[in-house]
Motif scaffolding. Structure first.
Motif, PDB file in Angstrom:
ATOM      1  N   ASP A  67       0.846  -1.180   0.000  1.00 20.58           N
ATOM      2  CA  ASP A  67       0.000   0.000   0.000  1.00 20.58           C
ATOM      3  C   ASP A  67       0.887   1.237   0.000  1.00 20.58           C
ATOM      4  OD1 ASP A  67      -1.787   2.039   0.371  1.00 20.58           O
ATOM      5  OD2 ASP A  67      -2.805   1.114   2.072  1.00 20.58           O
ATOM      6  N   PRO A  68       0.825   2.051  -1.058  1.00 18.01           N
ATOM      7  CA  PRO A  68       1.687   3.228  -1.118  1.00 18.01           C
ATOM      8  C   PRO A  68       1.424   4.222   0.013  1.00 18.01           C
ATOM      9  CG  PRO A  68       0.423   2.987  -3.170  1.00 18.01           C
ATOM     10  CD  PRO A  68       0.010   1.894  -2.252  1.00 18.01           C
ATOM     11  N   LEU A  69       0.236   4.202   0.574  1.00 23.60           N
ATOM     12  CA  LEU A  69      -0.065   5.100   1.691  1.00 23.60           C
ATOM     13  C   LEU A  69       0.824   4.816   2.900  1.00 23.60           C
ATOM     14  CD1 LEU A  69      -3.946   5.485   1.812  1.00 23.60           C
ATOM     15  CD2 LEU A  69      -2.247   7.212   1.238  1.00 23.60           C
ATOM     16  N   ASP A  70       1.243   3.558   3.034  1.00 27.27           N
ATOM     17  CA  ASP A  70       2.110   3.196   4.153  1.00 27.27           C
ATOM     18  C   ASP A  70       3.444   3.937   4.117  1.00 27.27           C
ATOM     19  OD1 ASP A  70       0.175   1.493   5.095  1.00 27.27           O
ATOM     20  OD2 ASP A  70       1.087  -0.315   4.234  1.00 27.27           O
ATOM     21  N   ALA A  71       3.819   4.438   2.940  1.00 22.83           N
ATOM     22  CA  ALA A  71       5.099   5.128   2.796  1.00 22.83           C
ATOM     23  C   ALA A  71       5.020   6.603   3.204  1.00 22.83           C
ATOM     24  CB  ALA A  71       5.589   5.015   1.355  1.00 22.83           C
ATOM     25  N   VAL A  72       3.824   7.089   3.544  1.00 20.25           N
ATOM     26  CA  VAL A  72       3.678   8.483   3.964  1.00 20.25           C
ATOM     27  C   VAL A  72       3.657   8.509   5.490  1.00 20.25           C
ATOM     28  CG1 VAL A  72       2.337  10.602   3.769  1.00 20.25           C
ATOM     29  CG2 VAL A  72       2.403   8.998   1.843  1.00 20.25           C
ATOM     30  N   SER A  73       4.822   8.688   6.047  1.00 20.37           N
ATOM     31  CA  SER A  73       4.991   8.648   7.500  1.00 20.37           C
ATOM     32  C   SER A  73       4.598   9.983   8.139  1.00 20.37           C
ATOM     33  CB  SER A  73       6.453   8.352   7.826  1.00 20.37           C
ATOM     34  OG  SER A  73       7.259   9.437   7.412  1.00 20.37           O
ATOM     35  N   SER A  74       4.473   9.977   9.451  1.00 20.45           N
ATOM     36  CA  SER A  74       4.183  11.219  10.164  1.00 20.45           C
ATOM     37  C   SER A  74       5.337  12.205   9.987  1.00 20.45           C
ATOM     38  CB  SER A  74       3.899  10.953  11.639  1.00 20.45           C
ATOM     39  OG  SER A  74       4.992  10.309  12.237  1.00 20.45           O
ATOM     40  N   ASP A  75       6.564  11.707   9.884  1.00 21.13           N
ATOM     41  CA  ASP A  75       7.712  12.572   9.637  1.00 21.13           C
ATOM     42  C   ASP A  75       7.587  13.238   8.266  1.00 21.13           C
ATOM     43  OD1 ASP A  75      10.330  13.662  10.319  1.00 21.13           O
ATOM     44  OD2 ASP A  75      11.078  12.350   8.716  1.00 21.13           O
ATOM     45  N   LYS A  76       7.163  12.479   7.254  1.00 23.29           N
ATOM     46  CA  LYS A  76       6.964  13.036   5.908  1.00 23.29           C
ATOM     47  C   LYS A  76       5.880  14.101   5.949  1.00 23.29           C
ATOM     48  CE  LYS A  76       7.127  13.655   1.526  1.00 23.29           C
ATOM     49  NZ  LYS A  76       8.190  14.459   0.957  1.00 23.29           N
ATOM     50  N   MET A  77       4.808  13.855   6.688  1.00 23.89           N
ATOM     51  CA  MET A  77       3.728  14.842   6.803  1.00 23.89           C
ATOM     52  C   MET A  77       4.243  16.133   7.440  1.00 23.89           C
ATOM     53  SD  MET A  77       0.505  12.557   8.021  1.00 23.89           S
ATOM     54  CE  MET A  77       0.324  10.889   7.423  1.00 23.89           C
ATOM     55  N   ARG A  78       5.063  16.019   8.484  1.00 21.25           N
ATOM     56  CA  ARG A  78       5.630  17.198   9.138  1.00 21.25           C
ATOM     57  C   ARG A  78       6.532  17.984   8.178  1.00 21.25           C
ATOM     58  NH1 ARG A  78       5.651  13.852  13.499  1.00 21.25           N
ATOM     59  NH2 ARG A  78       7.786  13.134  13.161  1.00 21.25           N
ATOM     60  N   ARG A  79       7.382  17.277   7.441  1.00 20.88           N
ATOM     61  CA  ARG A  79       8.257  17.954   6.477  1.00 20.88           C
ATOM     62  C   ARG A  79       7.436  18.649   5.394  1.00 20.88           C
ATOM     63  NH1 ARG A  79      10.977  13.148   6.680  1.00 20.88           N
ATOM     64  NH2 ARG A  79      10.523  12.700   4.495  1.00 20.88           N
ATOM     65  N   MET A  80       6.407  17.963   4.921  1.00 20.12           N
ATOM     66  CA  MET A  80       5.543  18.545   3.897  1.00 20.12           C
ATOM     67  C   MET A  80       4.862  19.810   4.422  1.00 20.12           C
ATOM     68  SD  MET A  80       3.083  16.094   1.704  1.00 20.12           S
ATOM     69  CE  MET A  80       2.076  16.880   0.490  1.00 20.12           C
ATOM     70  N   ALA A  81       4.390  19.755   5.649  1.00 20.06           N
ATOM     71  CA  ALA A  81       3.719  20.911   6.260  1.00 20.06           C
ATOM     72  C   ALA A  81       4.689  22.076   6.428  1.00 20.06           C
ATOM     73  CB  ALA A  81       3.099  20.513   7.593  1.00 20.06           C
ATOM     74  N   ARG A  82       5.930  21.794   6.821  1.00 20.23           N
ATOM     75  CA  ARG A  82       6.935  22.863   6.947  1.00 20.23           C
ATOM     76  C   ARG A  82       7.213  23.503   5.586  1.00 20.23           C
ATOM     77  NH1 ARG A  82       9.485  19.309  10.612  1.00 20.23           N
ATOM     78  NH2 ARG A  82      11.108  18.806   9.109  1.00 20.23           N
ATOM     79  N   GLY A  83       7.318  22.654   4.556  1.00 24.79           N
ATOM     80  CA  GLY A  83       7.531  23.175   3.203  1.00 24.79           C
ATOM     81  C   GLY A  83       6.341  23.987   2.722  1.00 24.79           C
ATOM     82  N   ALA A  84       5.139  23.493   2.987  1.00 23.65           N
ATOM     83  CA  ALA A  84       3.926  24.209   2.585  1.00 23.65           C
ATOM     84  C   ALA A  84       3.852  25.560   3.279  1.00 23.65           C
ATOM     85  CB  ALA A  84       2.695  23.367   2.904  1.00 23.65           C
ATOM     86  N   ASP A  85       4.189  25.593   4.555  1.00 27.49           N
ATOM     87  CA  ASP A  85       4.171  26.840   5.309  1.00 27.49           C
ATOM     88  C   ASP A  85       5.129  27.853   4.683  1.00 27.49           C
ATOM     89  OD1 ASP A  85       3.337  28.385   7.720  1.00 27.49           O
ATOM     90  OD2 ASP A  85       5.466  28.177   8.239  1.00 27.49           O
ATOM     91  N   ALA A  86       6.332  27.407   4.357  1.00 33.64           N
ATOM     92  CA  ALA A  86       7.321  28.294   3.725  1.00 33.64           C
ATOM     93  C   ALA A  86       6.814  28.770   2.362  1.00 33.64           C
ATOM     94  CB  ALA A  86       8.661  27.571   3.573  1.00 33.64           C
TER      95      ALA A  86
END
Length: 125
Positions: A67-86
């Protein structure tokens, strides 16, 4: 992992990102960025429709048992959110935003696409 397989995986990842961009364009979105980077953070696709900016994580898996969703970790979500914020801080105007996950499972000829809109809330809130 041998070099040949690594190159094939990179090609398959690019293929999935192309399919994701095509999907969003077909739904009326404009693609603002592909593989946008800030520091060590990368966002695969940044799309926009009206005043909504969508940050898209693309995941591709060749094995249908993974399941590709399994590869989206909470760490990835945090990094994505930091990038989105910037990214959002650089835009002029008021924008809504969301995080989508686009998955492609299969191979170059036969694949299944799933799009999880508003897949998670920003962990930065």
């Amino acid at each position: 992992m041998d070099r040949q397989r690594k190159l094939r995986d990179l090609d398959f990842g690019r293929f999935a990102e192309d399919k994701a961009a095509e999907y969003y364009i077909s739904k009326g979105y404009a693609i603002r960025e592909r593989n946008w980077r800030i520091g060590k953070i990368e966002i695969d696709i940044i799309a926009q429709i009206d005043t909504t900016v969508v940050f898209v994580e693309v995941k591709a898996r060749s094995g249908r048992d993974m399941d590709p969703l399994d590869a989206v970790s909470s760490d990835k979500m945090r990094r994505m959110a930091r990038g989105a914020d910037a990214y959002l801080r650089r835009l002029l105007g008021d924008f809504e935003y969301r995080y989508d996950i686009f998955t492609l499972t299969g191979d170059f000829k036969s694949y299944e696409i799933n799009v999880y809109e508003d897949a998670f809330l920003s962990p930065l809130m």
